[in-house]
Design a protein around this motif. Structure first.
Motif, mmCIF file in Angstrom:
data_model
loop_
_atom_site.group_PDB
_atom_site.id
_atom_site.type_symbol
_atom_site.label_atom_id
_atom_site.label_comp_id
_atom_site.label_asym_id
_atom_site.label_seq_id
_atom_site.Cartn_x
_atom_site.Cartn_y
_atom_site.Cartn_z
ATOM 1 N N MET A 58 0.848 -1.170 0.000
ATOM 2 C CA MET A 58 0.000 0.000 0.000
ATOM 3 C C MET A 58 0.897 1.239 0.000
ATOM 4 O O MET A 58 1.844 1.329 0.766
ATOM 5 C CB MET A 58 -0.902 -0.027 1.239
ATOM 6 N N ARG A 59 0.566 2.175 -0.866
ATOM 7 C CA ARG A 59 1.312 3.421 -0.971
ATOM 8 C C ARG A 59 0.596 4.479 -0.136
ATOM 9 O O ARG A 59 -0.613 4.665 -0.257
ATOM 10 C CB ARG A 59 1.378 3.848 -2.430
ATOM 11 N N ILE A 60 1.339 5.183 0.706
ATOM 12 C CA ILE A 60 0.769 6.183 1.607
ATOM 13 C C ILE A 60 1.381 7.539 1.286
ATOM 14 O O ILE A 60 2.600 7.685 1.267
ATOM 15 C CB ILE A 60 1.047 5.824 3.079
ATOM 16 N N GLU A 61 0.515 8.517 1.018
ATOM 17 C CA GLU A 61 0.944 9.903 0.818
ATOM 18 C C GLU A 61 0.382 10.736 1.957
ATOM 19 O O GLU A 61 -0.815 10.693 2.224
ATOM 20 C CB GLU A 61 0.407 10.459 -0.497
ATOM 21 N N ILE A 62 1.241 11.492 2.613
ATOM 22 C CA ILE A 62 0.813 12.347 3.716
ATOM 23 C C ILE A 62 1.258 13.765 3.386
ATOM 24 O O ILE A 62 2.433 14.009 3.134
ATOM 25 C CB ILE A 62 1.427 11.895 5.048
ATOM 26 N N SER A 63 0.303 14.686 3.375
ATOM 27 C CA SER A 63 0.631 16.083 3.111
ATOM 28 C C SER A 63 -0.040 16.965 4.144
ATOM 29 O O SER A 63 -0.998 16.554 4.803
ATOM 30 C CB SER A 63 0.199 16.479 1.694
ATOM 31 N N GLY A 64 0.457 18.176 4.279
ATOM 32 C CA GLY A 64 -0.079 19.097 5.265
ATOM 33 C C GLY A 64 -0.413 20.439 4.655
ATOM 34 O O GLY A 64 0.295 20.927 3.782
ATOM 35 N N HIS A 65 -1.510 21.020 5.115
ATOM 36 C CA HIS A 65 -1.908 22.363 4.745
ATOM 37 C C HIS A 65 -1.820 23.215 5.997
ATOM 38 O O HIS A 65 -2.457 22.900 7.005
ATOM 39 C CB HIS A 65 -3.334 22.380 4.207
ATOM 40 N N GLN A 66 -1.036 24.252 5.945
ATOM 41 C CA GLN A 66 -0.819 25.147 7.076
ATOM 42 C C GLN A 66 -0.142 24.439 8.249
ATOM 43 O O GLN A 66 -0.288 24.866 9.393
ATOM 44 C CB GLN A 66 -2.148 25.766 7.548
ATOM 45 N N ILE A 67 0.538 23.334 7.965
ATOM 46 C CA ILE A 67 1.216 22.587 9.025
ATOM 47 C C ILE A 67 2.420 21.860 8.424
ATOM 48 O O ILE A 67 2.363 21.410 7.272
ATOM 49 C CB ILE A 67 0.261 21.561 9.704
ATOM 50 N N ASP A 68 3.489 21.807 9.181
ATOM 51 C CA ASP A 68 4.626 20.980 8.795
ATOM 52 C C ASP A 68 4.385 19.578 9.330
ATOM 53 O O ASP A 68 4.179 19.391 10.532
ATOM 54 C CB ASP A 68 5.928 21.534 9.386
ATOM 55 N N VAL A 69 4.398 18.610 8.451
ATOM 56 C CA VAL A 69 4.162 17.228 8.861
ATOM 57 C C VAL A 69 5.479 16.678 9.399
ATOM 58 O O VAL A 69 6.426 16.452 8.654
ATOM 59 C CB VAL A 69 3.639 16.381 7.690
ATOM 60 N N THR A 70 5.519 16.477 10.709
ATOM 61 C CA THR A 70 6.738 15.989 11.346
ATOM 62 C C THR A 70 6.858 14.474 11.164
ATOM 63 O O THR A 70 5.895 13.799 10.784
ATOM 64 C CB THR A 70 6.721 16.310 12.853
ATOM 65 N N GLN A 71 8.023 13.976 11.452
ATOM 66 C CA GLN A 71 8.246 12.527 11.345
ATOM 67 C C GLN A 71 7.374 11.776 12.350
ATOM 68 O O GLN A 71 6.912 10.669 12.068
ATOM 69 C CB GLN A 71 9.723 12.196 11.558
ATOM 70 N N ALA A 72 7.135 12.378 13.506
ATOM 71 C CA ALA A 72 6.283 11.733 14.512
ATOM 72 C C ALA A 72 4.852 11.585 13.991
ATOM 73 O O ALA A 72 4.218 10.532 14.181
ATOM 74 C CB ALA A 72 6.291 12.536 15.798
ATOM 75 N N LEU A 73 4.326 12.622 13.315
ATOM 76 C CA LEU A 73 2.982 12.522 12.734
ATOM 77 C C LEU A 73 2.949 11.481 11.620
ATOM 78 O O LEU A 73 1.999 10.705 11.520
ATOM 79 C CB LEU A 73 2.536 13.878 12.182
ATOM 80 N N ARG A 74 3.988 11.460 10.786
ATOM 81 C CA ARG A 74 4.053 10.463 9.709
ATOM 82 C C ARG A 74 4.050 9.040 10.271
ATOM 83 O O ARG A 74 3.307 8.181 9.801
ATOM 84 C CB ARG A 74 5.310 10.647 8.879
ATOM 85 N N ASP A 75 4.871 8.811 11.287
ATOM 86 C CA ASP A 75 4.937 7.481 11.894
ATOM 87 C C ASP A 75 3.606 7.092 12.520
ATOM 88 O O ASP A 75 3.178 5.942 12.431
ATOM 89 C CB ASP A 75 6.048 7.423 12.942
ATOM 90 N N TYR A 76 2.944 8.062 13.153
ATOM 91 C CA TYR A 76 1.667 7.797 13.807
ATOM 92 C C TYR A 76 0.608 7.404 12.773
ATOM 93 O O TYR A 76 -0.117 6.422 12.953
ATOM 94 C CB TYR A 76 1.224 9.021 14.600
ATOM 95 N N VAL A 77 0.533 8.163 11.679
ATOM 96 C CA VAL A 77 -0.445 7.857 10.630
ATOM 97 C C VAL A 77 -0.140 6.502 10.000
ATOM 98 O O VAL A 77 -1.046 5.697 9.782
ATOM 99 C CB VAL A 77 -0.455 8.982 9.567
ATOM 100 N N GLN A 78 1.119 6.219 9.732
ATOM 101 C CA GLN A 78 1.480 4.948 9.113
ATOM 102 C C GLN A 78 1.195 3.761 10.015
ATOM 103 O O GLN A 78 0.757 2.707 9.555
ATOM 104 C CB GLN A 78 2.946 4.964 8.688
ATOM 105 N N SER A 79 1.408 3.920 11.322
ATOM 106 C CA SER A 79 1.102 2.814 12.238
ATOM 107 C C SER A 79 -0.402 2.564 12.316
ATOM 108 O O SER A 79 -0.842 1.423 12.399
ATOM 109 C CB SER A 79 1.677 3.089 13.619
ATOM 110 N N LYS A 80 -1.184 3.635 12.278
ATOM 111 C CA LYS A 80 -2.639 3.477 12.308
ATOM 112 C C LYS A 80 -3.150 2.857 11.009
ATOM 113 O O LYS A 80 -4.052 2.018 11.028
ATOM 114 C CB LYS A 80 -3.328 4.833 12.535
ATOM 115 N N LEU A 81 -2.586 3.252 9.880
ATOM 116 C CA LEU A 81 -3.011 2.684 8.602
ATOM 117 C C LEU A 81 -2.606 1.225 8.473
ATOM 118 O O LEU A 81 -3.271 0.449 7.786
ATOM 119 C CB LEU A 81 -2.433 3.499 7.445
ATOM 120 N N ALA A 82 -1.536 0.823 9.122
ATOM 121 C CA ALA A 82 -1.133 -0.582 9.098
ATOM 122 C C ALA A 82 -2.191 -1.456 9.760
ATOM 123 O O ALA A 82 -2.437 -2.585 9.326
ATOM 124 C CB ALA A 82 0.211 -0.752 9.792
ATOM 125 N N LYS A 83 -2.835 -0.927 10.786
ATOM 126 C CA LYS A 83 -3.912 -1.672 11.446
ATOM 127 C C LYS A 83 -5.134 -1.795 10.537
ATOM 128 O O LYS A 83 -5.892 -2.750 10.634
ATOM 129 C CB LYS A 83 -4.306 -0.985 12.748
#
Length: 108
Positions: free
Chosen positions: A1-26
């Motif tokens: 699965m390919r995951i694209e994470i982007s932010g509007h008016q926010i810098d997407v930190t590595q912690a947010l990326r990891d959090y989203v990816q761990s949730k999507l893995a579930k």
């Protein structure tokens, strides 16, 4: 699965990326044919918004969630997507009885 994470008016930190990816893995536990997911994280004053578009074989699912905290918005978003994926999987399952389930006693 390919995951694209982007932010509007926010810098997407590595912690947010990891959090989203761990949730999507579930989420992959319920769906076996996910192709790609596009997640957009937005901050508007005190509102944190997370939205996602999920492309699976033959269908597209979309959900969005708003919360006072970005992590809470991501949690709510993934709960909504999970419910949609489970509902879609139930629709794809054939719930009709086959002809083999007819009893021979009923015929006689």
């Amino acid at each position: 699965m390919r995951i694209e994470i982007s932010g509007h008016q926010i810098d997407v930190t590595q912690a947010l990326r990891d959090y989203v990816q761990s949730k999507l893995a579930k989420l992959e536990r319920h769906a076996d044919n996910l192709l790609d997911v596009h997640v957009i994280l937005t901050v508007d004053k005190l509102e944190h918004k997370a939205e996602a578009t999920l492309n699976a074989a033959g269908r597209t699912l979309h959900a969005e969630a708003v919360a006072p905290d970005m992590y809470a918005a991501i949690d709510s978003l993934l709960d909504k997507l999970d419910r949609q994926v489970v509902k879609q999987k139930e629709k794809m399952t054939n719930h009709h009885r086959g002809e083999a389930s007819i009893r021979t006693a009923d015929l006689g």
